[in-house]
Write an enzyme that holds these catalytic residues in place. Structure first.
Site, PDB file in Angstrom:
ATOM      1  N   GLN A  95       0.853  -1.197   0.000  1.00  0.00           N
ATOM      2  CA  GLN A  95       0.000   0.000   0.000  1.00  0.00           C
ATOM      3  C   GLN A  95       0.882   1.237   0.000  1.00  0.00           C
ATOM      4  OE1 GLN A  95      -3.452  -0.600   3.018  1.00  0.00           O
ATOM      5  NE2 GLN A  95      -1.873  -2.062   3.573  1.00  0.00           N
ATOM      6  N   ASP A  98       6.075   4.866  -1.333  1.00  0.00           N
ATOM      7  CA  ASP A  98       7.413   5.450  -1.160  1.00  0.00           C
ATOM      8  C   ASP A  98       8.516   4.808  -1.993  1.00  0.00           C
ATOM      9  OD1 ASP A  98       7.901   3.071   0.243  1.00  0.00           O
ATOM     10  OD2 ASP A  98       7.635   3.994   2.213  1.00  0.00           O
ATOM     11  N   HIS A 113      -1.500   1.454  -4.177  1.00  0.00           N
ATOM     12  CA  HIS A 113      -1.918   2.858  -4.047  1.00  0.00           C
ATOM     13  C   HIS A 113      -1.078   3.816  -4.890  1.00  0.00           C
ATOM     14  CE1 HIS A 113      -3.987   1.840   0.056  1.00  0.00           C
ATOM     15  NE2 HIS A 113      -4.618   1.359  -0.985  1.00  0.00           N
ATOM     16  N   ASN A 205       3.337  -7.035  13.301  1.00  0.00           N
ATOM     17  CA  ASN A 205       2.913  -5.695  13.716  1.00  0.00           C
ATOM     18  C   ASN A 205       3.126  -5.605  15.224  1.00  0.00           C
ATOM     19  OD1 ASN A 205       1.405  -3.293  14.329  1.00  0.00           O
ATOM     20  ND2 ASN A 205       0.173  -3.609  12.489  1.00  0.00           N
ATOM     21  N   GLU A 207       1.664  -3.888  17.209  1.00  0.00           N
ATOM     22  CA  GLU A 207       0.380  -3.706  17.883  1.00  0.00           C
ATOM     23  C   GLU A 207      -0.699  -4.505  17.169  1.00  0.00           C
ATOM     24  OE1 GLU A 207      -0.549   0.486  18.217  1.00  0.00           O
ATOM     25  OE2 GLU A 207       1.552   0.857  18.735  1.00  0.00           O
ATOM     26  N   ALA A 223       8.977  -4.710  11.722  1.00  0.00           N
ATOM     27  CA  ALA A 223       9.402  -5.236  10.424  1.00  0.00           C
ATOM     28  C   ALA A 223      10.914  -5.453  10.378  1.00  0.00           C
ATOM     29  CB  ALA A 223       8.982  -4.249   9.328  1.00  0.00           C
TER      30      ALA A 223
HETATM   31  N1  APR Z   1       6.893  -2.574  12.040  1.00  0.00           N
HETATM   32  C1  APR Z   1       5.686  -3.103  11.721  1.00  0.00           C
HETATM   33  N2  APR Z   1       4.518  -2.458  11.888  1.00  0.00           N
HETATM   34  C2  APR Z   1       4.560  -1.224  12.399  1.00  0.00           C
HETATM   35  C3  APR Z   1       5.774  -0.587  12.759  1.00  0.00           C
HETATM   36  C4  APR Z   1       6.988  -1.323  12.562  1.00  0.00           C
HETATM   37  N3  APR Z   1       8.163  -0.805  12.863  1.00  0.00           N
HETATM   38  N4  APR Z   1       5.488   0.644  13.223  1.00  0.00           N
HETATM   39  C5  APR Z   1       4.162   0.793  13.166  1.00  0.00           C
HETATM   40  N5  APR Z   1       3.581  -0.338  12.680  1.00  0.00           N
HETATM   41  C6  APR Z   1       2.166  -0.599  12.417  1.00  0.00           C
HETATM   42  C7  APR Z   1       1.174   0.159  13.289  1.00  0.00           C
HETATM   43  O1  APR Z   1       0.931  -0.550  14.493  1.00  0.00           O
HETATM   44  C8  APR Z   1      -0.054   0.217  12.378  1.00  0.00           C
HETATM   45  O2  APR Z   1      -0.883  -0.922  12.585  1.00  0.00           O
HETATM   46  O3  APR Z   1       1.912  -0.141  11.096  1.00  0.00           O
HETATM   47  C9  APR Z   1       0.523   0.177  10.968  1.00  0.00           C
HETATM   48  C10 APR Z   1       0.424   1.477  10.172  1.00  0.00           C
HETATM   49  O4  APR Z   1      -0.927   1.750   9.895  1.00  0.00           O
HETATM   50  P1  APR Z   1      -1.371   2.967   8.959  1.00  0.00           P
HETATM   51  O5  APR Z   1      -0.591   4.192   9.314  1.00  0.00           O
HETATM   52  O6  APR Z   1      -2.852   3.047   9.014  1.00  0.00           O
HETATM   53  O7  APR Z   1      -0.857   2.525   7.505  1.00  0.00           O
HETATM   54  P2  APR Z   1      -1.559   1.646   6.386  1.00  0.00           P
HETATM   55  O8  APR Z   1      -2.326   0.509   6.981  1.00  0.00           O
HETATM   56  O9  APR Z   1      -0.506   1.325   5.400  1.00  0.00           O
HETATM   57  O10 APR Z   1      -2.577   2.677   5.749  1.00  0.00           O
HETATM   58  C11 APR Z   1      -3.316   2.281   4.634  1.00  0.00           C
HETATM   59  O11 APR Z   1      -4.239   4.465   4.338  1.00  0.00           O
HETATM   60  O12 APR Z   1      -4.010   6.772   4.354  1.00  0.00           O
HETATM   61  C12 APR Z   1      -4.084   5.649   3.551  1.00  0.00           C
HETATM   62  O13 APR Z   1      -3.290   5.393   1.352  1.00  0.00           O
HETATM   63  C13 APR Z   1      -2.838   5.444   2.702  1.00  0.00           C
HETATM   64  O14 APR Z   1      -1.755   3.385   2.022  1.00  0.00           O
HETATM   65  C14 APR Z   1      -2.314   4.102   3.134  1.00  0.00           C
HETATM   66  C15 APR Z   1      -3.558   3.428   3.687  1.00  0.00           C
END
Ligand code: APR
Length: 235
Positions: A95, A98, A113, A205, A207, A223
């Site tokens: 998703q 970057d 995306h 994850n 969390e 990760a």
């Molecule tokens: N390693 C793994 N997971 C992590 C880490 C890490 N170091 N740090 C944070 N996370 C987890 C958080 O706990 C959270 O569940 O990554 C997740 C990030 O969630 P979002 O910020 O909601 O990102 P994402 O799910 O990719 O968002 C989906 O939303 O705004 C739109 O288009 C945008 O592609 C994006 C989509």
């Protein structure tokens, strides 16, 4: 932590979200310090914001480019790219916009995306534009505003891209999701699709996410820490 032998799976799919790039220093979208905490997406990440004030939206995305260019892929990105070199059945469905997976060397990447590094003219189509600043804000041929070729809120996903993602998801035997909150559709439905097709589904994850219950196993780690240790090395 469970360790997998890649030889046991013909097709392995990595499904990544913003958490995948967090340890590279790219901020996530949600949660503490998330981009949508700082910026209201209604003003920066939807077609109507672009129609109202294209320059403001383009400047926001240039800031995103600058932030990403200051970051480097981490050990987790490299672990995935390394596995792809040894194993013909590795796909990344991301998703993220970057381009970090590609910078680490992954080639088989489906960008659900879109990409921060591509621009789109409504008449003349898309083209690559790599750099901190956009080469142009307007198309040289027709004068229309160029917009980043990314999926904003309310945009339809590209049907060819969804099809590529779905084909890979339906065929995989091991589905590893990394760093996604599981709230944005249709991506949020991907673990369930993989599971219904019989794939072993793992979540990495730190969390719990909205979709944690869909997984056979969850690794509560990051990760960068979990991915390099996930696969048994081929002798
Ligand atoms: N390693 C793994 N997971 C992590 C880490 C890490 N170091 N740090 C944070 N996370 C987890 C958080 O706990 C959270 O569940 O990554 C997740 C990030 O969630 P979002 O910020 O909601 O990102 P994402 O799910 O990719 O968002 C989906 O939303 O705004 C739109 O288009 C945008 O592609 C994006 C989509």
């Amino acid at each position: 932590m469970q360790v997998f032998d890649p030889k046991n799976y013909q097709r392995i799919l990595f499904f990544t979200g913003a958490g995948m790039s967090a340890e590279s220093g790219v901020p996530t979208y949600r949660g503490k310090g998330g981009i949508w905490d700082q910026y209201d997406w209604n003003n920066y990440a939807c077609q109507s914001a672009f129609d109202r004030d294209p320059e403001k939206v383009l400047k926001f995305h240039e800031l995103r480019r600058k932030a990403v260019l200051e970051c480097q892929p981490h050990a987790g990105h490299f672990a995935i790219a390394e596995l792809e070199k040894q194993h013909p059945g590795v796909t990344v469905v991301t998703q993220n916009i970057d381009g970090m997976h590609q910078r680490a060397g992954s080639e088989n990447v489906v960008e659900l995306h879109g990409s921060l590094w591509r621009m789109r003219c409504p008449i003349h189509g898309t083209f690559e534009d790599i750099g901190e600043k956009y080469t142009d804000y307007a198309c040289k041929k027709c004068g229309n505003w160029l917009r980043p070729d990314i999926i904003w809120f309310g945009d339809m996903l590209n049907p060819d891209v969804i099809n590529s993602a779905l084909t890979a998801i339906e065929q995989c035997e091991l589905f590893i999701s990394i760093g996604t909150s599981g709230v944005v559709w249709p991506a949020a439905g991907f673990p369930e699709i993989a599971r219904n097709k019989g794939a072993l589904c793992i979540e990495i994850n730190p969390e719990a996410s909205e979709m944690s219950k869909m997984y056979d196993d969850t690794i509560r780690s990051t990760a960068g820490k979990a991915l390099p240790r996930l696969f048994q090395k081929n002798e």
